[in-house]
Design a protein around this motif. Sequence first.
Motif, mmCIF file in Angstrom:
data_model
loop_
_atom_site.group_PDB
_atom_site.id
_atom_site.type_symbol
_atom_site.label_atom_id
_atom_site.label_comp_id
_atom_site.label_asym_id
_atom_site.label_seq_id
_atom_site.Cartn_x
_atom_site.Cartn_y
_atom_site.Cartn_z
ATOM 1 N N CYS A 1 -15.580 33.226 18.573
ATOM 2 C CA CYS A 1 -14.698 33.625 17.482
ATOM 3 C C CYS A 1 -13.406 32.818 17.611
ATOM 4 O O CYS A 1 -13.143 32.221 18.657
ATOM 5 C CB CYS A 1 -14.430 35.135 17.531
ATOM 6 N N PRO A 2 -12.584 32.759 16.583
ATOM 7 C CA PRO A 2 -11.368 31.933 16.643
ATOM 8 C C PRO A 2 -10.465 32.245 17.842
ATOM 9 O O PRO A 2 -9.939 31.321 18.475
ATOM 10 C CB PRO A 2 -10.668 32.246 15.318
ATOM 11 N N GLU A 3 -10.291 33.508 18.192
ATOM 12 C CA GLU A 3 -9.426 33.858 19.320
ATOM 13 C C GLU A 3 -9.984 33.321 20.640
ATOM 14 O O GLU A 3 -9.258 32.724 21.438
ATOM 15 C CB GLU A 3 -9.270 35.373 19.425
ATOM 16 N N HIS A 4 -11.267 33.521 20.875
ATOM 17 C CA HIS A 4 -11.855 33.068 22.136
ATOM 18 C C HIS A 4 -12.061 31.551 22.158
ATOM 19 O O HIS A 4 -12.034 30.943 23.222
ATOM 20 C CB HIS A 4 -13.135 33.846 22.431
ATOM 21 N N GLN A 5 -12.217 30.939 20.999
ATOM 22 C CA GLN A 5 -12.269 29.474 20.937
ATOM 23 C C GLN A 5 -10.912 28.892 21.332
ATOM 24 O O GLN A 5 -10.838 27.902 22.046
ATOM 25 C CB GLN A 5 -12.663 29.007 19.533
ATOM 26 N N ARG A 6 -9.838 29.534 20.880
ATOM 27 C CA ARG A 6 -8.491 29.074 21.228
ATOM 28 C C ARG A 6 -8.272 29.154 22.738
ATOM 29 O O ARG A 6 -7.794 28.204 23.363
ATOM 30 C CB ARG A 6 -7.444 29.905 20.486
ATOM 31 N N LEU A 7 -8.635 30.281 23.339
ATOM 32 C CA LEU A 7 -8.476 30.441 24.782
ATOM 33 C C LEU A 7 -9.314 29.419 25.550
ATOM 34 O O LEU A 7 -8.854 28.837 26.532
ATOM 35 C CB LEU A 7 -8.845 31.866 25.209
ATOM 36 N N PHE A 8 -10.540 29.177 25.105
ATOM 37 C CA PHE A 8 -11.403 28.186 25.737
ATOM 38 C C PHE A 8 -10.773 26.797 25.629
ATOM 39 O O PHE A 8 -10.753 26.034 26.602
ATOM 40 C CB PHE A 8 -12.796 28.208 25.091
ATOM 41 N N SER A 9 -10.222 26.476 24.470
ATOM 42 C CA SER A 9 -9.579 25.168 24.264
ATOM 43 C C SER A 9 -8.345 24.999 25.140
ATOM 44 O O SER A 9 -7.985 23.882 25.502
ATOM 45 C CB SER A 9 -9.187 24.995 22.797
ATOM 46 N N GLU A 10 -7.696 26.111 25.486
ATOM 47 C CA GLU A 10 -6.515 26.062 26.349
ATOM 48 C C GLU A 10 -6.874 26.044 27.832
ATOM 49 O O GLU A 10 -5.998 26.093 28.687
ATOM 50 C CB GLU A 10 -5.604 27.257 26.043
ATOM 51 N N GLY A 11 -8.167 25.980 28.157
ATOM 52 C CA GLY A 11 -8.601 25.845 29.548
ATOM 53 C C GLY A 11 -8.923 27.135 30.265
ATOM 54 O O GLY A 11 -8.980 27.169 31.490
ATOM 55 N N PHE A 12 -9.166 28.201 29.520
ATOM 56 C CA PHE A 12 -9.498 29.480 30.140
ATOM 57 C C PHE A 12 -11.003 29.693 30.197
ATOM 58 O O PHE A 12 -11.744 29.261 29.320
ATOM 59 C CB PHE A 12 -8.879 30.645 29.360
ATOM 60 N N VAL A 13 -11.440 30.381 31.235
ATOM 61 C CA VAL A 13 -12.804 30.903 31.345
ATOM 62 C C VAL A 13 -12.669 32.412 31.214
ATOM 63 O O VAL A 13 -11.805 33.019 31.854
ATOM 64 C CB VAL A 13 -13.437 30.558 32.709
ATOM 65 N N THR A 14 -13.492 33.017 30.397
ATOM 66 C CA THR A 14 -13.418 34.461 30.196
ATOM 67 C C THR A 14 -14.456 35.156 31.054
ATOM 68 O O THR A 14 -15.622 34.777 31.053
ATOM 69 C CB THR A 14 -13.636 34.822 28.715
ATOM 70 N N LEU A 15 -14.017 36.159 31.787
ATOM 71 C CA LEU A 15 -14.923 37.014 32.538
ATOM 72 C C LEU A 15 -15.245 38.196 31.641
ATOM 73 O O LEU A 15 -14.333 38.894 31.178
ATOM 74 C CB LEU A 15 -14.281 37.506 33.833
ATOM 75 N N VAL A 16 -16.517 38.408 31.360
ATOM 76 C CA VAL A 16 -16.973 39.479 30.489
ATOM 77 C C VAL A 16 -17.669 40.510 31.370
ATOM 78 O O VAL A 16 -18.702 40.213 31.968
ATOM 79 C CB VAL A 16 -17.950 38.950 29.417
ATOM 80 N N GLU A 17 -17.073 41.697 31.465
ATOM 81 C CA GLU A 17 -17.676 42.734 32.307
ATOM 82 C C GLU A 17 -18.892 43.325 31.609
ATOM 83 O O GLU A 17 -18.838 43.671 30.431
ATOM 84 C CB GLU A 17 -16.658 43.833 32.601
#
Length: 130
Positions: free
Chosen positions: A47-63
């Motif tokens: 989604c746009p929010e998580h694409q932005r975070l990914f583009s900024e170099g973040f890895v998301t941990l999904v519980e």
Amino acid sequence: MDDKSHVSLEQQLCLVCGTAFDTGNILLDRRLRASMKHHTTTGWGLCPEHQRLFSEGFVTLVECDPQRSGTPSGSGLIKPDQVYRTGRLAHLKRDAFARVFNVPVATEQPCVFVELGVIEQLQAMVPATD
């Protein structure tokens, strides 16, 4: 009344949060048959929010809850549609993720699924600010 058409708006499911989002693409039935609903889900994306975070170099941990998730395939990997997401997320910079977990993560990988308690342990590692 049949609300099918020969055109449809494409949607994908967010790999991180599981919500449907519009991609902006239009799908067309080549034979111009009224075979599609107003929205058609075609797969997984960000989604746009998580694409932005990914583009900024973040890895998301999904519980995820392994008791409620589906069973892994023969390769031992669980598919995104089999994962029961608890709704708890944590975002770590890619280099911090590699240091904390002592495992590199592929540059094209936006998220990892973690078991219950992992995010809580990470939060306990962060010093409290008053």
